[in-house]
Design a protein around this motif. Structure first.
Motif, PDB file in Angstrom:
ATOM      1  N   PHE A 175      47.105  -1.427 -53.538  1.00 21.37           N
ATOM      2  CA  PHE A 175      46.231  -0.189 -53.380  1.00 21.37           C
ATOM      3  C   PHE A 175      44.762  -0.834 -53.565  1.00 21.37           C
ATOM      4  CE2 PHE A 175      43.116   2.815 -54.524  1.00 21.37           C
ATOM      5  CZ  PHE A 175      43.179   3.772 -53.108  1.00 21.37           C
ATOM      6  N   VAL A 176      44.460  -1.491 -54.543  1.00 23.32           N
ATOM      7  CA  VAL A 176      42.975  -1.974 -54.890  1.00 23.32           C
ATOM      8  C   VAL A 176      42.323  -3.011 -54.102  1.00 23.32           C
ATOM      9  CG1 VAL A 176      41.574  -3.046 -56.440  1.00 23.32           C
ATOM     10  CG2 VAL A 176      43.001  -1.505 -57.281  1.00 23.32           C
ATOM     11  N   PHE A 177      43.381  -4.131 -53.556  1.00 30.33           N
ATOM     12  CA  PHE A 177      43.052  -5.176 -52.959  1.00 30.33           C
ATOM     13  C   PHE A 177      43.013  -4.631 -51.531  1.00 30.33           C
ATOM     14  CE2 PHE A 177      43.996  -7.851 -56.508  1.00 30.33           C
ATOM     15  CZ  PHE A 177      43.179  -8.770 -56.368  1.00 30.33           C
ATOM     16  N   VAL A 178      43.996  -3.753 -50.723  1.00 34.98           N
ATOM     17  CA  VAL A 178      44.040  -3.472 -49.702  1.00 34.98           C
ATOM     18  C   VAL A 178      42.725  -2.548 -49.384  1.00 34.98           C
ATOM     19  CG1 VAL A 178      45.198  -1.774 -48.089  1.00 34.98           C
ATOM     20  CG2 VAL A 178      46.513  -3.550 -49.167  1.00 34.98           C
ATOM     21  N   ASN A 179      42.500  -1.627 -50.199  1.00 38.05           N
ATOM     22  CA  ASN A 179      41.066  -0.970 -50.221  1.00 38.05           C
ATOM     23  C   ASN A 179      39.920  -1.843 -50.064  1.00 38.05           C
ATOM     24  OD1 ASN A 179      39.974   1.807 -50.390  1.00 38.05           O
ATOM     25  ND2 ASN A 179      38.833   0.964 -52.072  1.00 38.05           N
ATOM     26  N   ALA A 180      40.100  -2.522 -50.743  1.00 34.97           N
ATOM     27  CA  ALA A 180      38.800  -3.798 -50.769  1.00 34.97           C
ATOM     28  C   ALA A 180      38.605  -4.519 -49.388  1.00 34.97           C
ATOM     29  CB  ALA A 180      38.993  -4.866 -51.730  1.00 34.97           C
ATOM     30  N   SER A 201      35.155  -0.708 -54.008  1.00 36.72           N
ATOM     31  CA  SER A 201      36.142  -1.543 -54.176  1.00 36.72           C
ATOM     32  C   SER A 201      36.190  -2.970 -54.978  1.00 36.72           C
ATOM     33  CB  SER A 201      36.225  -2.032 -52.707  1.00 36.72           C
ATOM     34  OG  SER A 201      36.420  -0.865 -51.814  1.00 36.72           O
ATOM     35  N   PHE A 202      34.926  -3.494 -55.336  1.00 39.60           N
ATOM     36  CA  PHE A 202      35.057  -4.532 -55.881  1.00 39.60           C
ATOM     37  C   PHE A 202      34.849  -4.151 -57.489  1.00 39.60           C
ATOM     38  CE2 PHE A 202      33.199  -6.741 -52.194  1.00 39.60           C
ATOM     39  CZ  PHE A 202      34.098  -7.901 -52.102  1.00 39.60           C
ATOM     40  N   VAL A 203      34.367  -2.802 -57.700  1.00 43.51           N
ATOM     41  CA  VAL A 203      34.287  -2.567 -59.325  1.00 43.51           C
ATOM     42  C   VAL A 203      35.893  -2.373 -59.577  1.00 43.51           C
ATOM     43  CG1 VAL A 203      33.867  -0.780 -60.624  1.00 43.51           C
ATOM     44  CG2 VAL A 203      32.136  -1.610 -59.308  1.00 43.51           C
ATOM     45  N   LEU A 204      36.538  -1.697 -58.573  1.00 41.92           N
ATOM     46  CA  LEU A 204      38.029  -1.382 -58.722  1.00 41.92           C
ATOM     47  C   LEU A 204      38.913  -2.838 -59.022  1.00 41.92           C
ATOM     48  CD1 LEU A 204      39.360   1.140 -56.317  1.00 41.92           C
ATOM     49  CD2 LEU A 204      39.272   1.304 -58.651  1.00 41.92           C
ATOM     50  N   LEU A 205      38.560  -3.899 -58.349  1.00 44.59           N
ATOM     51  CA  LEU A 205      38.991  -5.226 -58.610  1.00 44.59           C
ATOM     52  C   LEU A 205      38.606  -5.551 -59.819  1.00 44.59           C
ATOM     53  CD1 LEU A 205      38.324  -7.013 -55.232  1.00 44.59           C
ATOM     54  CD2 LEU A 205      40.527  -6.350 -55.926  1.00 44.59           C
TER      55      LEU A 205
END
Length: 716
Positions: A175-180, A201-205
């Motif tokens: 989810f994190v990478f697809v969202n990014a 998105s990058f903060v999530l990564l």
């Protein structure tokens, strides 16, 4: 042949992937350059492009090719969050499972056979709780994605379990990478880099691994603490159960950092080492050695004579030594250090509560945020028929009992050929007992190299010990005042009459009677802990003999630091116990000391090594002391001076080992030891000479050849 064919096909696919530069498509630049074309294809034939993308993703992950991360970002860019997440979630799980099955089919048998020792951590994790272990790796990937697939294929986890755990465990990360990827797709200008959604998105990564780790801790806590009510406040920061080496150091560290700590000891402060083990045995060994030196005084130019002594005085000296060391571990000292010392018997009520049966009567209950279990070990008593009838002593009980003897036992049997058995057998033989030592293995001190065992056995035999190896004790008998041990070898029974028998066949952790079973804390010969010394409950730790894997006082103290620090500060930072450089010594004469690999270990584990050996018969100080026997043996990495292990046999071996322990701990090689000045004439020079042996074996012959020519030329 089928396996070979599969390997060839996979190799051809991988080579083709790189040969045709397909890997360039799976880079960030490749993604950006082909984005417009991909979007056109998707708009024209969405189902076909989606299916093709899924198939390509499966192939990339199944072949463990680089680019899965870029493809995950691309899925978000091309298909959006919903469809991108659906496609990648299933494609990555299917591809991972194919890689898993390939690894299992081609490699599992051979790799487990050859590298089972190195895969031990993963095997244990899978055996204990395979699904949760894999889920943890998927959620917080300690290893790269492809490596998890390949390594899990080498284990025994079920395929269906691997698939559904991978599907679930990778979902959050996907989810994190697809969202990014969706945000990258919306990037139209440089200023878009600063858009809130892209930054989010990058903060999530960045924070995802931390969040996932916290989530796993919450899941684990809910599972293990289910049914218990955690106190809202605590009486103590730390409760330590057991006043031996592990418990004392844990309590000391807690007090030093101003934590409120209670140390509970039911019997004697100082534990086994002070009262029954290291200290009394070394005091006895010294008296026995002096007696033996008197018998062989001619070695020093003096008149030899049979020593005359009072055995009661010898044993009184042993207890005097204990009493002089005792203040170091006393209630008074630790109270002054800031430790609340309670003398009584502790029982775990729940993961935070301890009930104490006070030695003076009554009970006390205390709660603590963390608990350290340092309950030690006790002598193992074999199930030998008739043993209780004839009576026996252990390394725990002999000191009080023998203190009442007017003379050492005339006929003494020692069961066990390990370090404790050998130390006691040799000492009592030197003090006048007729000692028979019984060992079921083919040699004494089986954990050491064969040449070490032979040298020690030769020394003990010359001291009068009768050593019976490959003999199994099968029963004891008593006929009036006559006591007998019956042993068997190759079907033949031998009767040994004795006056006293010492059981020294090993020690076992104290696991019963203080609540482990009530809380369901797992035990397998010792308390089961993880790399941080945590038990089933993350706030309960174990250290010392009860935790294993080494039953040494210095290891207990070493573990205690980790247990105390992790217990007090583990929510901020936890430390894995470092067992890389563990020294040990057996104080027979000659002493045996070792750190790292022995030659026997290296051969069993298939580890390549070179060996150099320096004989102490060449050492000036050893000759001056009339103790020119033994050796220093060093194992190194082939072609390098990196130390893999050291074994020293000889006078002061335990002291000499410290230099090698320091070197191994800090990555210093033999060249550093060789370049260090050692006082002459000392025993420590043997370490330098051993390093010199290595240097001589690795002399640059070609350079020396040209140097010889150079000096010849210089002479004209």
């Amino acid at each position: 042949m089928k396996k070979l064919g599969l390997v060839i096909v996979i190799a051809m696919l991988v080579v083709g992937f790189f040969y045709f530069d397909l890997h360039r498509l799976l880079t960030l630049d490749g993604l950006k350059s082909g984005l417009a074309q991909f979007e056109a294809w998707r708009a024209d034939r969405p189902v076909f492009v989606g299916g093709a993308f899924l198939l390509l993703y499966v192939i990339v992950t199944a072949l463990s090719l680089p680019g899965a991360v870029i493809m995950t970002l691309a899925a978000g860019t091309l298909f959006g969050l919903g469809w991108g997440l659906l496609i990648v979630s299933f494609a990555s799980s299917v591809g991972a499972t194919l890689a898993f099955l390939t690894s299992r089919y081609v490699l599992q048998g051979a790799v487990q056979k050859r590298f089972g020792e190195r895969l031990n951590a993963i095997n244990k994790g899978v055996e204990k709780e395979g699904a949760f272990y894999l889920f943890t790796l998927r959620l917080v990937p300690v290893f790269p994605f492809f490596l998890i697939n390949l390594l899990m294929g080498l284990t025994t986890i079920r395929t269906v379990t691997f698939y559904w755990v991978s599907q679930l465990g990778m979902l959050a990360g996907t989810f994190v990478f697809v969202n990014a990827g969706t945000q990258l797709g919306q990037l139209e200008s440089v200023s878009g880099i600063l858009s809130p959604s892209l930054l989010f998105s990058f903060v999530l990564l960045g924070v995802f691994p931390l969040l996932a780790k916290k989530l796993l801790n919450v899941i684990k806590a809910r599972r293990v603490y289910k049914g218990f009510t955690k106190p809202k406040t605590f009486d103590r920061n730390l409760i330590v159960i057991g006043g031996g080496a592990g418990g004392l150091v844990s309590a000391y560290i807690a007090a030093a950092v101003k934590a409120k700590v209670t140390l509970i000891e039911a019997h004697k402060m100082g534990g086994d080492c002070l009262n029954y083990g290291c200290i009394p045995s070394k005091a006895l060994i010294k008296s026995a050695k002096v007696a033996q030196q008197m018998r062989h005084a001619e070695n020093y130019g003096l008149d030899s004579r049979e020593p005359t002594f009072s055995f009661k005085k010898v044993m009184a000296r042993v207890h005097d030594v204990i009493s002089k060391v005792e203040p170091h571990d006393s209630v008074e000292r630790y109270t002054k250090l800031g430790v609340d010392v309670v003398q009584g018997y502790a029982t775990l009520v729940d993961p935070w509560t301890v009930e104490i049966q006070l030695n003076g009567g009554g009970t006390q209950r205390l709660t603590a945020r963390s608990i350290v279990l340092a309950t030690g070990a006790r002598p193992f008593i074999p199930a030998l028929p008739g043993l209780d009838e004839v009576g026996y002593y252990t390394s725990d009980t002999l000191w009080e009992a023998f203190a009442t003897f007017d003379a050492p036992p005339t006929r003494l049997v020692v069961l066990g050929g390990g370090p404790i058995g050998c130390e006691l057998a040799q000492s009592f033989a030197r003090l006048g007992s007729n000692v028979t030592q019984v060992e079921r293995s083919a040699r004494i001190m089986v954990r050491e190299d064969e040449e070490v065992s032979e040298l020690v056995q030769e020394s003990m035999t010359s001291d009068g010990v009768t050593i019976l190896t490959s003999h199994h004790a099968i029963r004891c008998e008593k006929d009036g005042d006559v006591k007998r041990l019956i042993v068997e070898k190759d079907g033949q029974e031998t009767v040994i009459e004795f006056d006293a028998l010492i059981c020294a066949v090993g020690r076992e952790a104290r696991l019963e009677g203080y609540g482990l079973e009530n809380l369901g804390i797992e035990t397998k010969r010792t308390i089961v802990t993880n790399d941080y010394l945590e038990t089933l409950f993350p706030n309960i730790f174990a250290a010392g003999d009860v935790a294993g894997p080494y039953q040494f006082t210095h290891v207990a103290a070493h573990q205690a630091w980790y247990a105390a620090v992790n217990a007090l500060f583990g929510t901020v930072k936890k430390f894995r116990v470092d067992y890389r450089v563990i020294p040990w010594a057996t104080f027979v004469d000659p002493e045996v000391a070792r750190v790292g690999l022995s030659e026997q270990d290296a051969k069993e584990k298939g580890i390549a090594y070179e060996m150099v050996r320096y004989g102490l018969d060449d050492l000036d100080r050893a000759i001056a002391d009339s103790a020119a026997h033994g050796f220093v043996k060093v194992l190194t990495v082939p072609g390098k001076d990196t130390i893999l292990g050291v074994t020293i046999v000889g006078e002061h071996a335990g002291d000499l080992l410290a230099e090698f322990v320091l070197a191994m701990k800090h990555g210093l090689g033999l060249n550093k030891i060789l370049g260090t000045i050692h006082t002459y004439p000392t025993w420590a020079e043997s370490n330098k000479y051993a390093a010199g042996e290595w240097k001589r074996a690795h002399a640059p012959e070609r350079i020396l050849h040209w140097l010889e020519k150079y000096h010849t030329w210089r002479r004209g």
